[in-house]
Design a protein around this motif. Structure first.
Motif, PDB file in Angstrom:
ATOM      1  N   LEU A  12       6.023   7.377   5.064  1.00 52.29           N
ATOM      2  CA  LEU A  12       7.161   8.025   6.038  1.00 52.29           C
ATOM      3  C   LEU A  12       6.650   9.570   6.477  1.00 52.29           C
ATOM      4  CD1 LEU A  12      10.428   6.934   4.380  1.00 52.29           C
ATOM      5  CD2 LEU A  12       9.376   6.229   6.268  1.00 52.29           C
ATOM      6  N   LEU A  13       5.685  10.119   5.599  1.00 53.17           N
ATOM      7  CA  LEU A  13       5.120  11.298   5.975  1.00 53.17           C
ATOM      8  C   LEU A  13       3.874  11.081   7.224  1.00 53.17           C
ATOM      9  CD1 LEU A  13       4.323  14.393   5.590  1.00 53.17           C
ATOM     10  CD2 LEU A  13       2.224  13.572   4.397  1.00 53.17           C
ATOM     11  N   LYS A  14       3.325   9.922   7.110  1.00 46.84           N
ATOM     12  CA  LYS A  14       2.495   9.597   8.124  1.00 46.84           C
ATOM     13  C   LYS A  14       3.008   9.302   9.335  1.00 46.84           C
ATOM     14  CE  LYS A  14      -0.952   6.675   7.357  1.00 46.84           C
ATOM     15  NZ  LYS A  14      -1.803   5.213   7.078  1.00 46.84           N
ATOM     16  N   ALA A  15       4.437   8.557   9.455  1.00 48.11           N
ATOM     17  CA  ALA A  15       5.056   8.297  10.394  1.00 48.11           C
ATOM     18  C   ALA A  15       6.023   9.388  11.000  1.00 48.11           C
ATOM     19  CB  ALA A  15       6.146   6.987   9.955  1.00 48.11           C
ATOM     20  N   LYS A  16       5.690  10.754  10.222  1.00 50.96           N
ATOM     21  CA  LYS A  16       6.504  11.865  10.798  1.00 50.96           C
ATOM     22  C   LYS A  16       7.905  11.987  10.598  1.00 50.96           C
ATOM     23  CE  LYS A  16       2.815  12.748  14.259  1.00 50.96           C
ATOM     24  NZ  LYS A  16       2.694  13.139  15.595  1.00 50.96           N
ATOM     25  N   HIS A  17       8.229  11.320   9.522  1.00 51.51           N
ATOM     26  CA  HIS A  17       9.976  11.312   9.117  1.00 51.51           C
ATOM     27  C   HIS A  17       9.956  12.612   8.108  1.00 51.51           C
ATOM     28  CE1 HIS A  17      11.238   7.617  11.017  1.00 51.51           C
ATOM     29  NE2 HIS A  17       9.923   6.929  10.599  1.00 51.51           N
ATOM     30  N   TYR A  18       9.571  13.588   8.650  1.00 50.44           N
ATOM     31  CA  TYR A  18       9.689  14.829   7.907  1.00 50.44           C
ATOM     32  C   TYR A  18      10.664  15.057   7.156  1.00 50.44           C
ATOM     33  CZ  TYR A  18       5.337  15.681  10.311  1.00 50.44           C
ATOM     34  OH  TYR A  18       4.154  15.358  10.919  1.00 50.44           O
ATOM     35  N   ASP A  19      11.921  15.057   7.898  1.00 50.83           N
ATOM     36  CA  ASP A  19      13.355  15.402   7.350  1.00 50.83           C
ATOM     37  C   ASP A  19      13.569  14.372   5.801  1.00 50.83           C
ATOM     38  OD1 ASP A  19      13.972  17.172   8.917  1.00 50.83           O
ATOM     39  OD2 ASP A  19      15.280  15.879  10.241  1.00 50.83           O
ATOM     40  N   ARG A  73       0.965  -1.266   0.027  1.00 53.92           N
ATOM     41  CA  ARG A  73       0.089  -0.189   0.064  1.00 53.92           C
ATOM     42  C   ARG A  73       0.761   1.309   0.101  1.00 53.92           C
ATOM     43  NH1 ARG A  73      -2.261  -1.239   4.698  1.00 53.92           N
ATOM     44  NH2 ARG A  73      -1.561   0.684   5.267  1.00 53.92           N
ATOM     45  N   ALA A  74       0.381   2.408  -0.864  1.00 61.83           N
ATOM     46  CA  ALA A  74       1.201   3.482  -0.702  1.00 61.83           C
ATOM     47  C   ALA A  74       1.403   4.148   0.507  1.00 61.83           C
ATOM     48  CB  ALA A  74       0.318   4.739  -1.740  1.00 61.83           C
ATOM     49  N   ASP A  75       0.344   3.852   1.520  1.00 63.10           N
ATOM     50  CA  ASP A  75       0.711   4.473   2.815  1.00 63.10           C
ATOM     51  C   ASP A  75       1.359   3.845   3.943  1.00 63.10           C
ATOM     52  OD1 ASP A  75      -1.816   2.982   2.761  1.00 63.10           O
ATOM     53  OD2 ASP A  75      -2.647   4.270   4.288  1.00 63.10           O
ATOM     54  N   ALA A  76       1.784   2.558   3.691  1.00 67.11           N
ATOM     55  CA  ALA A  76       2.480   1.616   4.564  1.00 67.11           C
ATOM     56  C   ALA A  76       3.514   2.406   5.215  1.00 67.11           C
ATOM     57  CB  ALA A  76       2.941   0.396   3.942  1.00 67.11           C
ATOM     58  N   THR A  77       3.508   2.183   6.472  1.00 67.39           N
ATOM     59  CA  THR A  77       4.417   2.870   7.332  1.00 67.39           C
ATOM     60  C   THR A  77       5.714   2.009   7.799  1.00 67.39           C
ATOM     61  OG1 THR A  77       3.461   2.394   9.586  1.00 67.39           O
ATOM     62  CG2 THR A  77       2.794   4.402   8.598  1.00 67.39           C
ATOM     63  N   PRO A  78       6.721   2.683   8.377  1.00 71.16           N
ATOM     64  CA  PRO A  78       7.935   1.623   8.937  1.00 71.16           C
ATOM     65  C   PRO A  78       7.256   0.754   9.999  1.00 71.16           C
ATOM     66  CG  PRO A  78       8.646   3.785   8.627  1.00 71.16           C
ATOM     67  CD  PRO A  78       7.088   3.855   8.213  1.00 71.16           C
ATOM     68  N   ASP A  79       6.485   1.365  10.920  1.00 70.11           N
ATOM     69  CA  ASP A  79       5.810   0.289  11.859  1.00 70.11           C
ATOM     70  C   ASP A  79       5.190  -0.932  11.195  1.00 70.11           C
ATOM     71  OD1 ASP A  79       7.164   1.622  14.013  1.00 70.11           O
ATOM     72  OD2 ASP A  79       5.442   2.595  14.681  1.00 70.11           O
ATOM     73  N   THR A  96      -4.119  13.204  -1.227  1.00 68.35           N
ATOM     74  CA  THR A  96      -4.902  13.786   0.037  1.00 68.35           C
ATOM     75  C   THR A  96      -5.661  12.614   0.621  1.00 68.35           C
ATOM     76  OG1 THR A  96      -6.295  14.478  -1.486  1.00 68.35           O
ATOM     77  CG2 THR A  96      -4.972  15.992  -0.609  1.00 68.35           C
ATOM     78  N   ALA A  97      -6.347  11.659  -0.136  1.00 67.88           N
ATOM     79  CA  ALA A  97      -7.019  10.569   0.384  1.00 67.88           C
ATOM     80  C   ALA A  97      -6.504  10.017   1.344  1.00 67.88           C
ATOM     81  CB  ALA A  97      -7.424   9.491  -0.847  1.00 67.88           C
ATOM     82  N   PHE A  98      -5.102   9.636   1.515  1.00 67.65           N
ATOM     83  CA  PHE A  98      -4.546   9.123   2.787  1.00 67.65           C
ATOM     84  C   PHE A  98      -4.214   9.878   4.008  1.00 67.65           C
ATOM     85  CE2 PHE A  98      -2.896   6.055  -0.507  1.00 67.65           C
ATOM     86  CZ  PHE A  98      -3.552   4.972  -0.277  1.00 67.65           C
ATOM     87  N   LEU A  99      -4.572  11.286   3.842  1.00 68.90           N
ATOM     88  CA  LEU A  99      -4.006  12.278   4.836  1.00 68.90           C
ATOM     89  C   LEU A  99      -4.975  12.977   5.698  1.00 68.90           C
ATOM     90  CD1 LEU A  99      -1.336  13.897   2.587  1.00 68.90           C
ATOM     91  CD2 LEU A  99      -0.957  11.942   3.939  1.00 68.90           C
ATOM     92  N   THR A 100      -4.820  13.109   6.794  1.00 67.25           N
ATOM     93  CA  THR A 100      -5.522  14.181   7.633  1.00 67.25           C
ATOM     94  C   THR A 100      -5.398  15.492   7.389  1.00 67.25           C
ATOM     95  OG1 THR A 100      -3.857  14.461   9.501  1.00 67.25           O
ATOM     96  CG2 THR A 100      -5.334  12.392   9.705  1.00 67.25           C
ATOM     97  N   THR A 101      -6.207  16.451   7.629  1.00 70.62           N
ATOM     98  CA  THR A 101      -5.849  17.842   7.554  1.00 70.62           C
ATOM     99  C   THR A 101      -4.810  18.302   8.020  1.00 70.62           C
ATOM    100  OG1 THR A 101      -8.349  18.067   7.687  1.00 70.62           O
ATOM    101  CG2 THR A 101      -7.072  19.946   8.108  1.00 70.62           C
TER     102      THR A 101
END
Lengths: 217, 217
Positions: free
Chosen positions: B96-103, A13-19, B127-132
């Motif tokens: 990695l955005l979702k996991a907050k690996h911003y760098d 999935r595109a949104d799979a996270t490292p965890d 955007t479909a995967f993201l919160t505001t």
């Protein structure tokens, strides 16, 4: 039959996270799946997590559209192998297959085989887009190109694996080539049906439930 | 308002054939779209077909999952530009955005900016995967990374552009940065709604119908 040994435990999935990828690896270790199948950026994490285990790492190339350049497919395969992948799942160029540019489709696969440095090569033919005749063509080309497997689906098209397609693919490639079914295999019964049709590997995101179901059966 | 000048005339289906891509180019010439948007393997064909026109060529990178490696995204962008692409649409690494690996997310974009040799860079944030809050983060990162545009969607996720997301994205990036809406824009009314919300570019596969509708209106 140990069903787990047939399963590539898959999270692309595109949104799979490292965890989530770490959890995928831990489940593979617990249940003894054939491999984990992940996007290329997660191969190093899997390599670290699965060190000293016999779980293989599969990664995808030109995925899931197959319409990037041959050069990039080769570089992506080489990079994944360098990062620790043992198996490469490459998307065939569907549009050029449909347009009967068979030499190009073959060259595209051969280049990946060459760059993947001995890794097992699965060619995703995306049956949802193909007629019966084009499935046959795709299988012949994959065999001629030095790949090791044909695989039904990326799971990003309109349909996944169908029993009749898997039967056809097995018939075309013969007994000594790999056939992987993927897309929509959600239960133990689905898995058994695909194996009976001729698949010797299954791509599943529901591998844990399938193994639990098998043990309960 | 010439609606065609807002539209990237788009064909990124996995099974698009060379004939369909040639037709896409011919329609772009006829209707005067801003660009054609195609998968990387079709950039050379578009370059040849659109020679001596002012139609730009857009190509996609790490598309549509964004989870290949940074190195491959850079190489794919460099290859597309070398083949004649003027604009690069890259997928941000959503997991990695979702996991907050911003760098990491920022570095991933910066590397593509660097390798794309001055081409216009659109960052697809999906955007479909993201919160505001994550949409806001993604927009800030895109601006800081030297990109030129944020784009709502790949069209391979569960949802496309929403008016409220486009409004938010425009608010975050300010008036001098690009906002592209894509996914589900099928009518002239859809197109106008996105422009009124702040989009200055639209990704459409229905561009021809939209232009015809605009002329009839």
């Amino acid at each position: 039959m140990d069903i787990a040994k047939y399963i590539d435990h898959t999270l692309v999935r595109a949104d799979a996270t490292p965890d989530e990828i770490r959890n995928l690896c831990d489940e593979a270790l617990e249940y003894g799946f054939a491999s984990v199948c992940v996007n290329p950026s997660f191969v190093p994490l899997c390599t670290k997590r699965l060190l000293e285990s016999d779980i293989k790492i599969s990664s995808v190339v030109g995925f899931p559209l197959g319409a990037t350049t041959t050069k990039i497919k080769g570089a992506e395969a080489a990079g994944a192998v360098n990062d620790g992948a043992h198996e490469i799942e490459m998307m065939l160029h569907i549009g050029l297959l449909k347009a009967k540019h068979y030499d190009f489709v073959k060259y595209d696969i051969q280049h990946v085989v060459e760059k993947a440095d001995g890794a097992l090569i699965k060619v995703i033919i995306e049956t949802a887009f193909l007629t019966t005749l084009k499935i046959i063509d795709a299988c012949h080309i994959a065999v001629q190109s030095g790949a090791d497997f044909v695989k039904t689906s990326s799971t990003y098209a309109s349909a996944g694996a169908k029993v009749e397609d898997v039967k056809l693919m097995r018939e075309v490639v013969g007994p000594n080539f790999g056939v992987k079914a993927s897309g929509g295999i959600k239960t133990y019964a689905d898995a058994v049906a695909m194996i009976e049709a001729g698949a010797n590997r299954l791509g599943c995101s529901a591998g844990v439930q399938i193994v639990k179901e098998a043990k309960g059966a």
